[in-house]
Motif scaffolding. Structure first.
Motif, PDB file in Angstrom:
ATOM      1  N   ILE A  32      -5.253 -11.327   5.551  1.00  0.00           N
ATOM      2  CA  ILE A  32      -6.299 -10.362   5.907  1.00  0.00           C
ATOM      3  C   ILE A  32      -7.104 -10.043   4.657  1.00  0.00           C
ATOM      4  O   ILE A  32      -6.549  -9.621   3.639  1.00  0.00           O
ATOM      5  CB  ILE A  32      -5.713  -9.067   6.484  1.00  0.00           C
ATOM      6  CG1 ILE A  32      -4.947  -9.357   7.775  1.00  0.00           C
ATOM      7  CG2 ILE A  32      -6.826  -8.044   6.754  1.00  0.00           C
ATOM      8  CD1 ILE A  32      -4.261  -8.138   8.364  1.00  0.00           C
ATOM      9  N   VAL A  51      -2.400   0.976   3.776  1.00  0.00           N
ATOM     10  CA  VAL A  51      -1.992  -0.429   3.686  1.00  0.00           C
ATOM     11  C   VAL A  51      -0.763  -0.571   2.788  1.00  0.00           C
ATOM     12  O   VAL A  51       0.150  -1.356   3.079  1.00  0.00           O
ATOM     13  CB  VAL A  51      -3.147  -1.304   3.183  1.00  0.00           C
ATOM     14  CG1 VAL A  51      -2.682  -2.739   2.954  1.00  0.00           C
ATOM     15  CG2 VAL A  51      -4.299  -1.291   4.192  1.00  0.00           C
ATOM     16  N   PHE A  58       3.536  -5.927   7.273  1.00  0.00           N
ATOM     17  CA  PHE A  58       2.759  -7.155   7.099  1.00  0.00           C
ATOM     18  C   PHE A  58       3.650  -8.292   6.598  1.00  0.00           C
ATOM     19  O   PHE A  58       3.490  -9.451   6.994  1.00  0.00           O
ATOM     20  CB  PHE A  58       1.588  -6.922   6.148  1.00  0.00           C
ATOM     21  CG  PHE A  58       0.455  -6.151   6.761  1.00  0.00           C
ATOM     22  CD1 PHE A  58      -0.343  -6.719   7.741  1.00  0.00           C
ATOM     23  CD2 PHE A  58       0.178  -4.842   6.372  1.00  0.00           C
ATOM     24  CE1 PHE A  58      -1.389  -6.009   8.327  1.00  0.00           C
ATOM     25  CE2 PHE A  58      -0.864  -4.129   6.942  1.00  0.00           C
ATOM     26  CZ  PHE A  58      -1.641  -4.707   7.919  1.00  0.00           C
ATOM     27  N   LYS A  64      -0.558 -12.207   4.260  1.00  0.00           N
ATOM     28  CA  LYS A  64      -1.029 -11.826   2.934  1.00  0.00           C
ATOM     29  C   LYS A  64      -2.194 -10.841   3.072  1.00  0.00           C
ATOM     30  O   LYS A  64      -2.929 -10.878   4.064  1.00  0.00           O
ATOM     31  CB  LYS A  64      -1.510 -13.055   2.170  1.00  0.00           C
ATOM     32  CG  LYS A  64      -0.427 -14.059   1.819  1.00  0.00           C
ATOM     33  CD  LYS A  64      -1.024 -15.259   1.088  1.00  0.00           C
ATOM     34  CE  LYS A  64       0.044 -16.227   0.642  1.00  0.00           C
ATOM     35  NZ  LYS A  64      -0.546 -17.430  -0.026  1.00  0.00           N
ATOM     36  N   LEU A  65      -2.381  -9.999   2.064  1.00  0.00           N
ATOM     37  CA  LEU A  65      -3.458  -9.011   2.079  1.00  0.00           C
ATOM     38  C   LEU A  65      -4.254  -9.086   0.785  1.00  0.00           C
ATOM     39  O   LEU A  65      -3.689  -9.271  -0.300  1.00  0.00           O
ATOM     40  CB  LEU A  65      -2.878  -7.603   2.224  1.00  0.00           C
ATOM     41  CG  LEU A  65      -2.215  -7.314   3.564  1.00  0.00           C
ATOM     42  CD1 LEU A  65      -1.081  -6.327   3.394  1.00  0.00           C
ATOM     43  CD2 LEU A  65      -3.236  -6.779   4.555  1.00  0.00           C
ATOM     44  N   TYR A  96      -1.022  -5.596  -3.516  1.00  0.00           N
ATOM     45  CA  TYR A  96      -1.952  -6.642  -3.090  1.00  0.00           C
ATOM     46  C   TYR A  96      -3.159  -6.590  -4.036  1.00  0.00           C
ATOM     47  O   TYR A  96      -3.464  -5.548  -4.612  1.00  0.00           O
ATOM     48  CB  TYR A  96      -2.401  -6.442  -1.635  1.00  0.00           C
ATOM     49  CG  TYR A  96      -2.913  -5.052  -1.332  1.00  0.00           C
ATOM     50  CD1 TYR A  96      -4.257  -4.716  -1.553  1.00  0.00           C
ATOM     51  CD2 TYR A  96      -2.067  -4.061  -0.847  1.00  0.00           C
ATOM     52  CE1 TYR A  96      -4.721  -3.429  -1.295  1.00  0.00           C
ATOM     53  CE2 TYR A  96      -2.522  -2.784  -0.586  1.00  0.00           C
ATOM     54  CZ  TYR A  96      -3.852  -2.477  -0.810  1.00  0.00           C
ATOM     55  OH  TYR A  96      -4.307  -1.215  -0.569  1.00  0.00           O
ATOM     56  N   PHE A 153      -5.101   0.878  10.758  1.00  0.00           N
ATOM     57  CA  PHE A 153      -4.361  -0.317  10.390  1.00  0.00           C
ATOM     58  C   PHE A 153      -3.158  -0.570  11.298  1.00  0.00           C
ATOM     59  O   PHE A 153      -2.634  -1.680  11.325  1.00  0.00           O
ATOM     60  CB  PHE A 153      -3.966  -0.264   8.911  1.00  0.00           C
ATOM     61  CG  PHE A 153      -5.114  -0.625   8.003  1.00  0.00           C
ATOM     62  CD1 PHE A 153      -5.352  -1.946   7.669  1.00  0.00           C
ATOM     63  CD2 PHE A 153      -5.970   0.342   7.529  1.00  0.00           C
ATOM     64  CE1 PHE A 153      -6.426  -2.302   6.857  1.00  0.00           C
ATOM     65  CE2 PHE A 153      -7.052   0.006   6.717  1.00  0.00           C
ATOM     66  CZ  PHE A 153      -7.282  -1.323   6.377  1.00  0.00           C
TER      67      PHE A 153
END
Length: 220
Positions: A32, A51, A58, A64-65, A96, A153
Protein backbone atom coordinates in the motif's frame (compact mmCIF):
# COMPACT_ATOMS: atom_id res chain seq x y z
CA UNK A 1 -2.66 8.44 -14.15
CA UNK A 2 -2.60 4.74 -13.37
CA UNK A 3 -5.73 2.66 -13.87
CA UNK A 4 -6.92 -0.52 -12.19
CA UNK A 5 -5.04 -3.49 -13.59
CA UNK A 6 -2.12 -1.39 -14.82
CA UNK A 7 1.43 -2.15 -13.77
CA UNK A 8 2.16 0.48 -11.13
CA UNK A 9 4.81 2.93 -12.41
CA UNK A 10 8.37 2.40 -11.25
CA UNK A 11 10.42 5.24 -9.78
CA UNK A 12 13.48 5.99 -7.68
CA UNK A 13 12.97 8.07 -4.55
CA UNK A 14 14.56 9.23 -1.32
CA UNK A 15 12.82 7.88 1.77
CA UNK A 16 13.30 7.69 5.50
CA UNK A 17 14.82 4.25 4.85
CA UNK A 18 17.24 5.52 2.21
CA UNK A 19 17.10 5.61 -1.58
CA UNK A 20 14.78 3.00 -3.08
CA UNK A 21 13.74 1.70 -6.45
CA UNK A 22 10.01 1.18 -6.05
CA UNK A 23 9.70 -2.03 -8.05
CA UNK A 24 12.66 -3.56 -6.23
CA UNK A 25 11.12 -2.55 -2.91
CA UNK A 26 7.77 -4.06 -3.99
CA UNK A 27 9.13 -7.40 -5.12
CA UNK A 28 6.13 -9.63 -5.78
CA UNK A 29 4.28 -8.69 -2.61
CA UNK A 30 1.09 -6.88 -1.74
CA UNK A 31 1.75 -3.25 -0.84
CA UNK A 32 0.00 0.00 0.00
CA UNK A 33 1.33 3.39 -1.06
CA UNK A 34 -0.53 6.16 0.75
CA UNK A 35 0.10 9.90 0.58
CA UNK A 36 -0.63 12.68 3.05
CA UNK A 37 -0.72 16.46 2.49
CA UNK A 38 2.04 17.53 4.88
CA UNK A 39 4.15 16.63 7.90
CA UNK A 40 3.41 18.27 11.25
CA UNK A 41 -0.31 18.55 10.51
CA UNK A 42 -3.08 17.22 12.77
CA UNK A 43 -5.09 14.83 10.61
CA UNK A 44 -1.98 13.34 9.00
CA UNK A 45 -0.47 12.64 12.40
CA UNK A 46 -3.56 10.70 13.47
CA UNK A 47 -3.56 8.72 10.23
CA UNK A 48 0.08 7.66 10.24
CA UNK A 49 -0.19 6.93 13.95
CA UNK A 50 -3.13 4.63 13.27
CA UNK A 51 -1.10 2.81 10.63
CA UNK A 52 1.65 2.27 13.21
CA UNK A 53 -0.87 0.59 15.51
CA UNK A 54 -2.18 -1.59 12.66
CA UNK A 55 1.24 -2.84 11.53
CA UNK A 56 0.63 -6.32 13.07
CA UNK A 57 -2.59 -6.63 11.06
CA UNK A 58 -0.89 -5.65 7.81
CA UNK A 59 1.94 -8.09 8.54
CA UNK A 60 -0.60 -10.91 8.98
CA UNK A 61 -1.70 -10.19 5.43
CA UNK A 62 1.89 -9.86 4.13
CA UNK A 63 1.25 -6.27 3.05
CA UNK A 64 4.09 -3.76 2.80
CA UNK A 65 3.41 -0.09 3.59
CA UNK A 66 5.02 3.10 2.33
CA UNK A 67 3.86 6.69 2.84
CA UNK A 68 4.52 9.84 0.78
CA UNK A 69 4.30 13.60 0.99
CA UNK A 70 6.04 16.60 -0.56
CA UNK A 71 8.17 17.20 2.53
CA UNK A 72 11.87 16.29 2.58
CA UNK A 73 13.44 13.37 4.44
CA UNK A 74 14.64 15.52 7.35
CA UNK A 75 11.09 16.73 7.90
CA UNK A 76 9.76 13.17 7.74
CA UNK A 77 12.31 11.96 10.29
CA UNK A 78 11.54 14.76 12.72
CA UNK A 79 7.79 14.38 12.38
CA UNK A 80 8.01 10.61 12.80
CA UNK A 81 8.74 11.20 16.49
CA UNK A 82 5.38 12.96 16.86
CA UNK A 83 3.62 10.16 14.97
CA UNK A 84 5.16 7.52 17.23
CA UNK A 85 4.27 9.46 20.36
CA UNK A 86 0.65 9.80 19.21
CA UNK A 87 0.56 6.07 18.46
CA UNK A 88 1.96 5.22 21.90
CA UNK A 89 4.93 3.49 20.27
CA UNK A 90 8.24 3.68 22.13
CA UNK A 91 10.35 1.87 19.53
CA UNK A 92 11.86 5.11 18.26
CA UNK A 93 11.59 4.01 14.62
CA UNK A 94 8.66 4.40 12.26
CA UNK A 95 7.90 0.85 11.03
CA UNK A 96 7.45 1.87 7.39
CA UNK A 97 9.27 4.35 5.10
CA UNK A 98 8.01 7.75 3.97
CA UNK A 99 8.85 8.95 0.46
CA UNK A 100 10.07 12.53 -0.04
CA UNK A 101 8.38 13.87 -3.19
CA UNK A 102 9.78 17.39 -2.88
CA UNK A 103 9.53 18.21 -6.59
CA UNK A 104 5.93 16.92 -6.80
CA UNK A 105 6.87 14.63 -9.68
CA UNK A 106 5.12 11.59 -8.20
CA UNK A 107 2.16 13.65 -7.04
CA UNK A 108 1.61 14.83 -10.61
CA UNK A 109 2.37 11.49 -12.27
CA UNK A 110 0.00 9.56 -10.01
CA UNK A 111 -2.76 12.20 -9.90
CA UNK A 112 -2.36 12.88 -6.19
CA UNK A 113 -2.38 16.69 -6.23
CA UNK A 114 -5.07 18.31 -4.09
CA UNK A 115 -6.15 21.49 -5.94
CA UNK A 116 -7.46 23.09 -2.75
CA UNK A 117 -4.40 22.58 -0.54
CA UNK A 118 -1.15 24.56 -0.82
CA UNK A 119 1.85 25.16 1.40
CA UNK A 120 3.08 28.56 2.64
CA UNK A 121 4.89 29.15 -0.65
CA UNK A 122 1.74 28.46 -2.66
CA UNK A 123 2.91 25.06 -3.88
CA UNK A 124 0.25 22.35 -4.22
CA UNK A 125 0.17 19.51 -1.69
CA UNK A 126 -0.70 15.86 -2.07
CA UNK A 127 -4.19 14.62 -1.26
CA UNK A 128 -4.85 11.56 0.89
CA UNK A 129 -4.38 8.92 -1.79
CA UNK A 130 -4.36 5.16 -1.27
CA UNK A 131 -2.98 2.72 -3.84
CA UNK A 132 -3.21 -1.00 -3.12
CA UNK A 133 -0.83 -2.95 -5.32
CA UNK A 134 -0.98 -6.71 -5.74
CA UNK A 135 1.48 -9.37 -6.86
CA UNK A 136 2.74 -8.67 -10.34
CA UNK A 137 2.87 -4.98 -9.39
CA UNK A 138 -0.67 -4.41 -10.65
CA UNK A 139 -2.90 -1.71 -9.18
CA UNK A 140 -5.81 -3.36 -7.37
CA UNK A 141 -7.50 -0.33 -5.81
CA UNK A 142 -7.16 3.46 -5.64
CA UNK A 143 -8.84 5.96 -3.33
CA UNK A 144 -8.54 9.75 -3.20
CA UNK A 145 -9.56 11.69 -0.10
CA UNK A 146 -9.37 15.49 0.34
CA UNK A 147 -7.08 16.95 3.00
CA UNK A 148 -10.00 17.66 5.32
CA UNK A 149 -11.13 14.02 5.59
CA UNK A 150 -9.06 11.44 7.43
CA UNK A 151 -9.09 7.90 6.13
CA UNK A 152 -10.46 4.80 7.84
CA UNK A 153 -7.62 2.29 7.84
CA UNK A 154 -9.86 -0.42 9.26
CA UNK A 155 -11.80 -0.13 6.00
CA UNK A 156 -8.55 -0.38 4.06
CA UNK A 157 -7.75 -3.61 5.91
CA UNK A 158 -11.23 -4.89 5.02
CA UNK A 159 -10.57 -4.07 1.37
CA UNK A 160 -7.26 -5.93 1.49
CA UNK A 161 -9.05 -8.98 2.89
CA UNK A 162 -11.56 -8.81 0.04
CA UNK A 163 -8.90 -8.32 -2.63
CA UNK A 164 -6.79 -11.21 -1.37
CA UNK A 165 -9.80 -13.53 -1.12
CA UNK A 166 -11.21 -12.70 -4.55
CA UNK A 167 -7.77 -12.98 -6.16
CA UNK A 168 -7.72 -16.72 -5.45
CA UNK A 169 -11.40 -17.74 -5.51
CA UNK A 170 -14.27 -17.11 -7.93
CA UNK A 171 -16.21 -15.01 -5.46
CA UNK A 172 -17.05 -11.37 -4.84
CA UNK A 173 -17.74 -9.74 -1.47
CA UNK A 174 -21.13 -8.06 -0.91
CA UNK A 175 -21.93 -4.77 0.77
CA UNK A 176 -20.42 -4.32 4.25
CA UNK A 177 -18.73 -7.74 4.00
CA UNK A 178 -16.35 -8.78 6.75
CA UNK A 179 -13.94 -11.75 6.83
CA UNK A 180 -15.79 -14.93 7.74
CA UNK A 181 -19.11 -13.76 6.33
CA UNK A 182 -20.76 -15.21 3.24
CA UNK A 183 -19.38 -14.31 -0.18
CA UNK A 184 -21.14 -14.16 -3.54
CA UNK A 185 -20.54 -16.48 -6.46
CA UNK A 186 -19.43 -14.44 -9.48
CA UNK A 187 -21.90 -14.47 -12.43
CA UNK A 188 -19.43 -16.17 -14.78
CA UNK A 189 -19.59 -19.40 -12.76
CA UNK A 190 -22.28 -21.78 -14.01
CA UNK A 191 -24.68 -23.56 -11.68
CA UNK A 192 -22.94 -26.86 -12.39
CA UNK A 193 -19.46 -25.46 -11.74
CA UNK A 194 -20.65 -23.69 -8.60
CA UNK A 195 -21.66 -27.02 -7.07
CA UNK A 196 -18.11 -28.30 -7.56
CA UNK A 197 -16.28 -25.11 -6.62
CA UNK A 198 -18.27 -24.45 -3.45
CA UNK A 199 -18.84 -27.74 -1.61
CA UNK A 200 -20.18 -25.87 1.44
CA UNK A 201 -23.23 -25.06 -0.63
CA UNK A 202 -24.71 -22.19 -2.62
CA UNK A 203 -27.81 -20.28 -1.55
CA UNK A 204 -29.73 -18.48 -4.30
CA UNK A 205 -31.91 -15.55 -3.23
CA UNK A 206 -35.10 -15.23 -5.24
CA UNK A 207 -35.85 -11.83 -6.79
CA UNK A 208 -38.82 -10.58 -8.89
CA UNK A 209 -36.82 -10.78 -12.12
CA UNK A 210 -36.45 -14.51 -11.67
CA UNK A 211 -32.77 -14.26 -12.53
CA UNK A 212 -30.76 -16.40 -10.15
CA UNK A 213 -27.78 -14.10 -9.86
CA UNK A 214 -27.84 -13.47 -6.11
CA UNK A 215 -25.85 -16.52 -5.04
CA UNK A 216 -24.26 -16.67 -1.60
CA UNK A 217 -21.74 -19.20 -0.31
CA UNK A 218 -19.74 -19.55 2.91
CA UNK A 219 -16.25 -18.07 2.68
CA UNK A 220 -13.89 -20.54 0.97
Amino acid sequence: MVNLGDIFPNFDADTTSGRINFHEWLGNDWAILFSHPADYTPVCTTELGRVVKLIPEFKKRNVKLIALSCDDVNSHNGWAKDVLRFAGDNSGTLPYPIIADTDRSLAVQLGMVDPDERDAAGMPLTCRAVFIIGPGKKLKLSLLYPATTGRNFDEILRVVDSLQLTATHKVATPVDWRPGQKCMVVPSVSKEDAAQLFPKGVETVEVPSGKGYLRFTPAP
